[in-house]
Design a protein around this motif. Structure first.
Motif, PDB file in Angstrom:
ATOM      1  N   LEU A   1      -2.336 -10.395  25.780  1.00  0.00           N
ATOM      2  CA  LEU A   1      -1.767  -8.765  25.416  1.00  0.00           C
ATOM      3  C   LEU A   1      -0.203  -9.259  24.737  1.00  0.00           C
ATOM      4  CD1 LEU A   1      -1.274  -5.877  25.274  1.00  0.00           C
ATOM      5  CD2 LEU A   1      -0.559  -5.931  27.797  1.00  0.00           C
ATOM      6  N   ILE A   2       0.335  -9.924  25.591  1.00  0.00           N
ATOM      7  CA  ILE A   2       1.950 -10.300  25.245  1.00  0.00           C
ATOM      8  C   ILE A   2       1.935 -11.332  24.233  1.00  0.00           C
ATOM      9  CG2 ILE A   2       4.195 -11.184  25.861  1.00  0.00           C
ATOM     10  CD1 ILE A   2       3.413  -8.182  26.823  1.00  0.00           C
ATOM     11  N   GLY A   3       1.325 -12.413  24.298  1.00  0.00           N
ATOM     12  CA  GLY A   3       1.106 -13.255  23.231  1.00  0.00           C
ATOM     13  C   GLY A   3       0.510 -12.827  21.894  1.00  0.00           C
ATOM     14  N   GLY A   4      -0.509 -12.158  21.951  1.00  0.00           N
ATOM     15  CA  GLY A   4      -0.824 -11.586  20.851  1.00  0.00           C
ATOM     16  C   GLY A   4      -0.121 -10.741  20.149  1.00  0.00           C
ATOM     17  N   SER A   5       0.611  -9.976  20.958  1.00  0.00           N
ATOM     18  CA  SER A   5       1.700  -8.826  20.223  1.00  0.00           C
ATOM     19  C   SER A   5       2.795  -9.576  19.715  1.00  0.00           C
ATOM     20  CB  SER A   5       1.838  -7.901  21.447  1.00  0.00           C
ATOM     21  OG  SER A   5       0.691  -6.976  21.902  1.00  0.00           O
ATOM     22  N   LEU A   6       3.010 -10.513  20.384  1.00  0.00           N
ATOM     23  CA  LEU A   6       4.384 -11.074  19.811  1.00  0.00           C
ATOM     24  C   LEU A   6       3.993 -11.753  18.617  1.00  0.00           C
ATOM     25  CD1 LEU A   6       5.845 -13.210  23.012  1.00  0.00           C
ATOM     26  CD2 LEU A   6       7.098 -11.277  21.446  1.00  0.00           C
ATOM     27  N   ALA A   7       2.785 -12.522  18.417  1.00  0.00           N
ATOM     28  CA  ALA A   7       2.318 -13.157  17.223  1.00  0.00           C
ATOM     29  C   ALA A   7       2.225 -12.096  16.090  1.00  0.00           C
ATOM     30  CB  ALA A   7       1.067 -13.700  17.251  1.00  0.00           C
ATOM     31  N   LYS A   8       1.637 -10.956  16.214  1.00  0.00           N
ATOM     32  CA  LYS A   8       1.488  -9.867  15.315  1.00  0.00           C
ATOM     33  C   LYS A   8       2.922  -9.351  14.722  1.00  0.00           C
ATOM     34  CE  LYS A   8      -2.999  -8.174  16.636  1.00  0.00           C
ATOM     35  NZ  LYS A   8      -3.872  -7.201  17.525  1.00  0.00           N
ATOM     36  N   ALA A   9       3.748  -9.195  15.794  1.00  0.00           N
ATOM     37  CA  ALA A   9       5.245  -8.727  15.680  1.00  0.00           C
ATOM     38  C   ALA A   9       5.965  -9.971  14.711  1.00  0.00           C
ATOM     39  CB  ALA A   9       5.910  -8.426  16.771  1.00  0.00           C
ATOM     40  N   LEU A  10       5.892 -11.094  15.144  1.00  0.00           N
ATOM     41  CA  LEU A  10       6.479 -12.265  14.066  1.00  0.00           C
ATOM     42  C   LEU A  10       5.877 -12.253  12.817  1.00  0.00           C
ATOM     43  CD1 LEU A  10       6.475 -15.109  16.897  1.00  0.00           C
ATOM     44  CD2 LEU A  10       8.647 -13.779  15.819  1.00  0.00           C
ATOM     45  N   LYS A  11       4.605 -11.989  12.621  1.00  0.00           N
ATOM     46  CA  LYS A  11       3.870 -11.995  11.309  1.00  0.00           C
ATOM     47  C   LYS A  11       4.460 -10.932  10.424  1.00  0.00           C
ATOM     48  CE  LYS A  11       1.677 -14.326   9.400  1.00  0.00           C
ATOM     49  NZ  LYS A  11       1.817 -15.450   8.407  1.00  0.00           N
ATOM     50  N   LEU A  12       4.567  -9.674  11.071  1.00  0.00           N
ATOM     51  CA  LEU A  12       5.297  -8.552  10.479  1.00  0.00           C
ATOM     52  C   LEU A  12       6.675  -8.391  10.003  1.00  0.00           C
ATOM     53  CD1 LEU A  12       3.343  -5.710  12.625  1.00  0.00           C
ATOM     54  CD2 LEU A  12       2.990  -6.095  10.051  1.00  0.00           C
ATOM     55  N   SER A  13       7.411  -9.218  10.956  1.00  0.00           N
ATOM     56  CA  SER A  13       8.877  -8.963  10.817  1.00  0.00           C
ATOM     57  C   SER A  13       9.504 -10.546  10.180  1.00  0.00           C
ATOM     58  CB  SER A  13       9.353  -8.692  12.219  1.00  0.00           C
ATOM     59  OG  SER A  13       9.185  -9.756  12.996  1.00  0.00           O
ATOM     60  N   THR A  14       8.779 -11.532   9.962  1.00  0.00           N
ATOM     61  CA  THR A  14       9.365 -12.624   9.649  1.00  0.00           C
ATOM     62  C   THR A  14       8.619 -13.158   8.532  1.00  0.00           C
ATOM     63  OG1 THR A  14       8.352 -14.206  11.243  1.00  0.00           O
ATOM     64  CG2 THR A  14      10.234 -13.223  11.946  1.00  0.00           C
ATOM     65  N   GLU A  15       9.159 -14.398   7.893  1.00  0.00           N
ATOM     66  CA  GLU A  15       8.274 -15.160   7.035  1.00  0.00           C
ATOM     67  C   GLU A  15       7.931 -16.640   7.591  1.00  0.00           C
ATOM     68  OE1 GLU A  15       7.326 -14.347   3.934  1.00  0.00           O
ATOM     69  OE2 GLU A  15       8.259 -12.383   4.592  1.00  0.00           O
ATOM     70  N   HIS A  16       8.311 -16.847   8.937  1.00  0.00           N
ATOM     71  CA  HIS A  16       8.033 -17.812   9.977  1.00  0.00           C
ATOM     72  C   HIS A  16       6.296 -18.246   9.668  1.00  0.00           C
ATOM     73  CE1 HIS A  16      12.236 -17.821  10.527  1.00  0.00           C
ATOM     74  NE2 HIS A  16      12.182 -17.019  11.541  1.00  0.00           N
ATOM     75  N   GLU A  17       6.208 -19.409   9.893  1.00  0.00           N
ATOM     76  CA  GLU A  17       4.733 -20.012  10.248  1.00  0.00           C
ATOM     77  C   GLU A  17       4.467 -19.799  11.757  1.00  0.00           C
ATOM     78  OE1 GLU A  17       2.022 -23.741   9.296  1.00  0.00           O
ATOM     79  OE2 GLU A  17       4.068 -24.122   9.496  1.00  0.00           O
TER      80      GLU A  17
END
Length: 277
Positions: A12-28
């Motif tokens: 839940l948390i790891g998946g949500s963080l991954a999605k949030a990072l993809k939405l809000s940053t250009e990081h790999e």
């Protein structure tokens, strides 16, 4: 500058963080999980760019350990010496004193920088299928620096704000665990104890908001919360004892038909809640 970020554990948390990072940053954004099916789902929906390799771990600029406390320690015991010197390692554990103490010991034998983290968000459901970056919007992100340099703490803080967290709170591991026992763990204890009443199976048609508010978190991940309760047992026991003492005061006033005493207790509770703002 584009960074390589690895998330270990895509629940839940790891998946949500991954999605949030993809939405809000250009990081790999790369992922590690014990479930190949979860990794496939995460890749398919765009939550991660791909599965992380050992080389990716060695090259990572930042690693989020979104697993149980003992698995955080186990991961660093296995890979800590292979991480590069400026790699920031952060976690998402709901307890901090024990994790920070062990991570600081392991840090002495590794090259990484550890910054304790705790995103204050969640759902009744668990697993990657329940992950949702919107759970972070407006939530608090707690950070225990654990001796990390200011630039590393700022990096974790900046990413949290970018993902939508409403505020970042810096605290010590000791204060974190003490307050979390009150704000998070006791409500779960109370909800579980509450629904164990035989009346719970008879409430249909008799319940409204009060029942929903108190019982909501009783739909609990028993494995996760048992570990959190036991890992934070001293602080939690103090809060449970305080709760029991207050319940006994109200019970005694009801049993003795002491209306004045009862009203005084209820007024005190209402005043505290009102003062909270």
């Amino acid at each position: 500058m584009k960074k390589k970020i690895v998330l270990v554990g895509l629940g839940l948390i790891g998946g949500s963080l991954a999605k949030a990072l993809k939405l809000s940053t250009e990081h790999e954004v790369l992922g590690v999980d014990i479930s190949d099916e979860t990794l496939l789902d995460a890749c398919s929906c765009g939550a991660i760019d791909r599965k992380a390799t050992l080389q990716d771990l060695e090259e990572a600029d930042m690693i989020y350990l979104c697993v149980y406390p003992e698995e955080v320690i186990r991961f660093i015991e296995e890979y800590g010496k292979r991480l590069k010197s400026d790699c920031i390692v952060t976690d998402t554990c709901g307890i901090k004193k024990q994790v920070c103490r062990q991570m600081n010991l392991l840090q002495a034998n590794g090259n990484f920088i550890f910054v304790g983290g705790h995103p204050m968000a969640g759902k009744e459901r668990s697993g990657f299928s329940a992950s949702d970056p919107s759970i972070f919007v407006g939530a608090s992100y707690l950070i225990t620096p654990c001796g990390a340099p200011e630039w590393a703490v700022e990096e974790v803080s900046s990413l949290a704000k970018g993902m939508g967290f409403g505020r970042v709170v810096l605290t010590t591991p000791e204060k974190h665990d003490q307050i979390i026992a009150f704000t998070s763990q006791v409500p779960h204890v109370l909800a579980c104890a509450y629904v164990m009443s035989p009346r719970c199976r008879e409430h249909q048609g008799f319940s409204a908001g009060s029942y929903r508010d108190v019982s909501r978190v009783a739909l609990i991940n028993d494995e996760l919360w048992s570990r959190l309760f036991l890992d934070n047992r001293e602080a939690l026991l103090r809060e449970i004892d305080t709760l029991i003492g207050n319940l006994e005061k109200i019970r005694d006033a009801v049993a003795g038909q002491e209306e004045g005493e009862l009203r005084g207790l209820l007024q005190a509770a209402a005043r505290i809640k009102q003062e909270e703002g």
